[in-house]
Write a protein that holds these residues in place. Sequence first.
Motif, PDB file in Angstrom:
ATOM      1  N   GLN A  58       0.947  -0.988   0.076  1.00  0.00           N
ATOM      2  CA  GLN A  58       0.229  -0.035   0.410  1.00  0.00           C
ATOM      3  C   GLN A  58       0.952   1.292  -0.644  1.00  0.00           C
ATOM      4  OE1 GLN A  58      -3.669   0.426  -0.896  1.00  0.00           O
ATOM      5  NE2 GLN A  58      -2.690   2.506   0.055  1.00  0.00           N
ATOM      6  N   VAL A  61       2.440   1.761  -2.928  1.00  0.00           N
ATOM      7  CA  VAL A  61       0.931   2.475  -3.624  1.00  0.00           C
ATOM      8  C   VAL A  61       1.030   4.327  -3.845  1.00  0.00           C
ATOM      9  CG1 VAL A  61      -1.020   2.120  -4.739  1.00  0.00           C
ATOM     10  CG2 VAL A  61      -0.046   0.876  -4.299  1.00  0.00           C
ATOM     11  N   GLU A  62       1.072   4.512  -2.692  1.00  0.00           N
ATOM     12  CA  GLU A  62       1.233   5.704  -2.296  1.00  0.00           C
ATOM     13  C   GLU A  62       2.202   6.482  -2.399  1.00  0.00           C
ATOM     14  OE1 GLU A  62       0.301   5.460   1.304  1.00  0.00           O
ATOM     15  OE2 GLU A  62      -1.560   4.471   1.771  1.00  0.00           O
ATOM     16  N   GLY A  64       4.293   5.962  -5.440  1.00  0.00           N
ATOM     17  CA  GLY A  64       4.005   5.973  -6.960  1.00  0.00           C
ATOM     18  C   GLY A  64       5.100   4.961  -7.877  1.00  0.00           C
ATOM     19  N   LYS A  65       5.538   4.052  -6.373  1.00  0.00           N
ATOM     20  CA  LYS A  65       6.779   2.832  -6.706  1.00  0.00           C
ATOM     21  C   LYS A  65       6.038   1.648  -7.283  1.00  0.00           C
ATOM     22  CE  LYS A  65      10.565   5.131  -4.483  1.00  0.00           C
ATOM     23  NZ  LYS A  65      10.965   5.440  -3.285  1.00  0.00           N
ATOM     24  N   VAL A  66       4.927   1.568  -6.709  1.00  0.00           N
ATOM     25  CA  VAL A  66       4.446  -0.356  -7.325  1.00  0.00           C
ATOM     26  C   VAL A  66       2.976   0.520  -7.860  1.00  0.00           C
ATOM     27  CG1 VAL A  66       3.178  -1.970  -6.435  1.00  0.00           C
ATOM     28  CG2 VAL A  66       5.053  -1.254  -4.993  1.00  0.00           C
ATOM     29  N   SER A  67       2.217  -0.208  -8.745  1.00  0.00           N
ATOM     30  CA  SER A  67       1.176   0.361  -9.585  1.00  0.00           C
ATOM     31  C   SER A  67      -0.046  -0.411  -8.691  1.00  0.00           C
ATOM     32  CB  SER A  67       0.576  -0.379 -10.836  1.00  0.00           C
ATOM     33  OG  SER A  67       1.308  -1.501 -11.054  1.00  0.00           O
ATOM     34  N   PRO A  68      -1.227  -0.061  -8.508  1.00  0.00           N
ATOM     35  CA  PRO A  68      -2.547  -0.989  -8.276  1.00  0.00           C
ATOM     36  C   PRO A  68      -2.457  -2.028  -8.270  1.00  0.00           C
ATOM     37  CG  PRO A  68      -3.606   1.336  -8.632  1.00  0.00           C
ATOM     38  CD  PRO A  68      -1.952   0.831  -9.107  1.00  0.00           C
ATOM     39  N   GLU A  69      -2.257  -2.261  -9.613  1.00  0.00           N
ATOM     40  CA  GLU A  69      -2.642  -3.730 -10.492  1.00  0.00           C
ATOM     41  C   GLU A  69      -1.214  -4.423  -9.932  1.00  0.00           C
ATOM     42  OE1 GLU A  69      -2.384  -0.647 -12.466  1.00  0.00           O
ATOM     43  OE2 GLU A  69      -4.654  -0.156 -13.368  1.00  0.00           O
ATOM     44  N   LEU A  70      -0.301  -4.492  -9.523  1.00  0.00           N
ATOM     45  CA  LEU A  70       0.409  -5.110  -9.245  1.00  0.00           C
ATOM     46  C   LEU A  70       0.512  -5.531  -8.123  1.00  0.00           C
ATOM     47  CD1 LEU A  70       3.615  -6.438  -9.495  1.00  0.00           C
ATOM     48  CD2 LEU A  70       5.014  -4.540  -9.208  1.00  0.00           C
ATOM     49  N   GLN A  71      -0.278  -4.472  -6.903  1.00  0.00           N
ATOM     50  CA  GLN A  71      -0.442  -4.725  -5.693  1.00  0.00           C
ATOM     51  C   GLN A  71      -1.419  -5.496  -5.926  1.00  0.00           C
ATOM     52  OE1 GLN A  71      -3.014  -1.445  -4.300  1.00  0.00           O
ATOM     53  NE2 GLN A  71      -2.265  -1.347  -2.488  1.00  0.00           N
TER      54      GLN A  71
END
Length: 292
Positions: A58, A61-62, A64-71
């Motif tokens: 999470q 994502v916040e 901007g290093k992980v996309s919500p799709e990858l999460q």
Amino acid sequence: MFPAARYMEIKTLTVVGAGIMGRGIAQVAAMGGYDVTLVDTEEKILQNAYQIIQKNLQKGVELGKVSPELQAASIDRLNTTTDRALAASKSDFVIEAVPEIISLKMEIFQDLDRHCPPHAILATNTSGLSITEIAASTRRPDKVIGMHFFNPVHLMKLIEIVRGLETSNDTVAASETVAARMNKETVEVNEFPGLVTSRINAMIGNEAFYMLQEGVASAENIDKAIKLGLNHPMGPLELGDLVGLDARLRVLEHLHATLGEKYRPCPLMVKYVKAGRLGRKTGQGVYDYSSK
Ligand SMILES: NC(=O)c1ccc[n+]([C@@H]2O[C@H](COP(=O)([O-])OP(=O)(O)OC[C@H]3O[C@@H](n4cnc5c(N)ncnc54)[C@H](O)[C@@H]3O)[C@@H](O)[C@H]2O)c1
């Protein structure tokens, strides 16, 4: 040059031990696209690990290093269980991250060897124990290797890939592939007590403890001097608290036993460990974290 790789495609990966390292390894493996099963002895340890992984993703994502799709996909690919034999039976690749105790690791490898399919590769995240000795507890020493990750696993770039006496080139190649899928850099190291990083790190940490014991400077000032004077991102005492003083002590005891007197653990560190002051994970080590 290695010959063309002759290992089976790796799809399922099991991580044994859901502590500081195991949960991080499970996270980067799930992010790398593997179907991951995280194993520990108690359900509540697994739940805690699962929550920490969710929180890390999470935060990614916040930032901007992980996309919500990858999460979402990573969470989807992550399972937990206390049934090690069952997880092992479905594994192409296993990474062990239980405490740094040789008898425990050998017992686990013997058991993994019994339950894993013949093609499965068995890796250990040991900081300094012998891969060859761990491999000798199995009937597949060519498929046993060291993968030494760094804490925090999801942020640190390096894995030391460690060859035991009988580790095959195919096993090295398969482990390099897994590391690349986890988005990590690797260095290949031949087995020797403490490898490259743990040996240097343990010495710096031990020396800092001797300085604290001798009253050379306060803990804060030792850490400040090393950070600002030598450009280390963390001070050796705060790093010891992060790694866990029990883990640090076990590495030093092993280096002391194998490489000699200059690695004798500082008595103050031994005292802290005896008192249960293991670092961040117990709320107190060199520093007090109880109010943080
Ligand atoms: N902490 C670090 O910075 C660091 C860095 C590199 C390598 N390592 C190595 O990684 C390994 C794990 O270290 P850690 O700091 O994550 O330890 P940890 O104490 O945080 O976690 C170990 C986990 O293993 C579990 N465990 C114990 N016995 C088990 C069993 N029989 N089956 C399944 N799970 C079991 C424990 O319940 C615990 O959750 C050690 O070999 C250590 O030397 C640690």
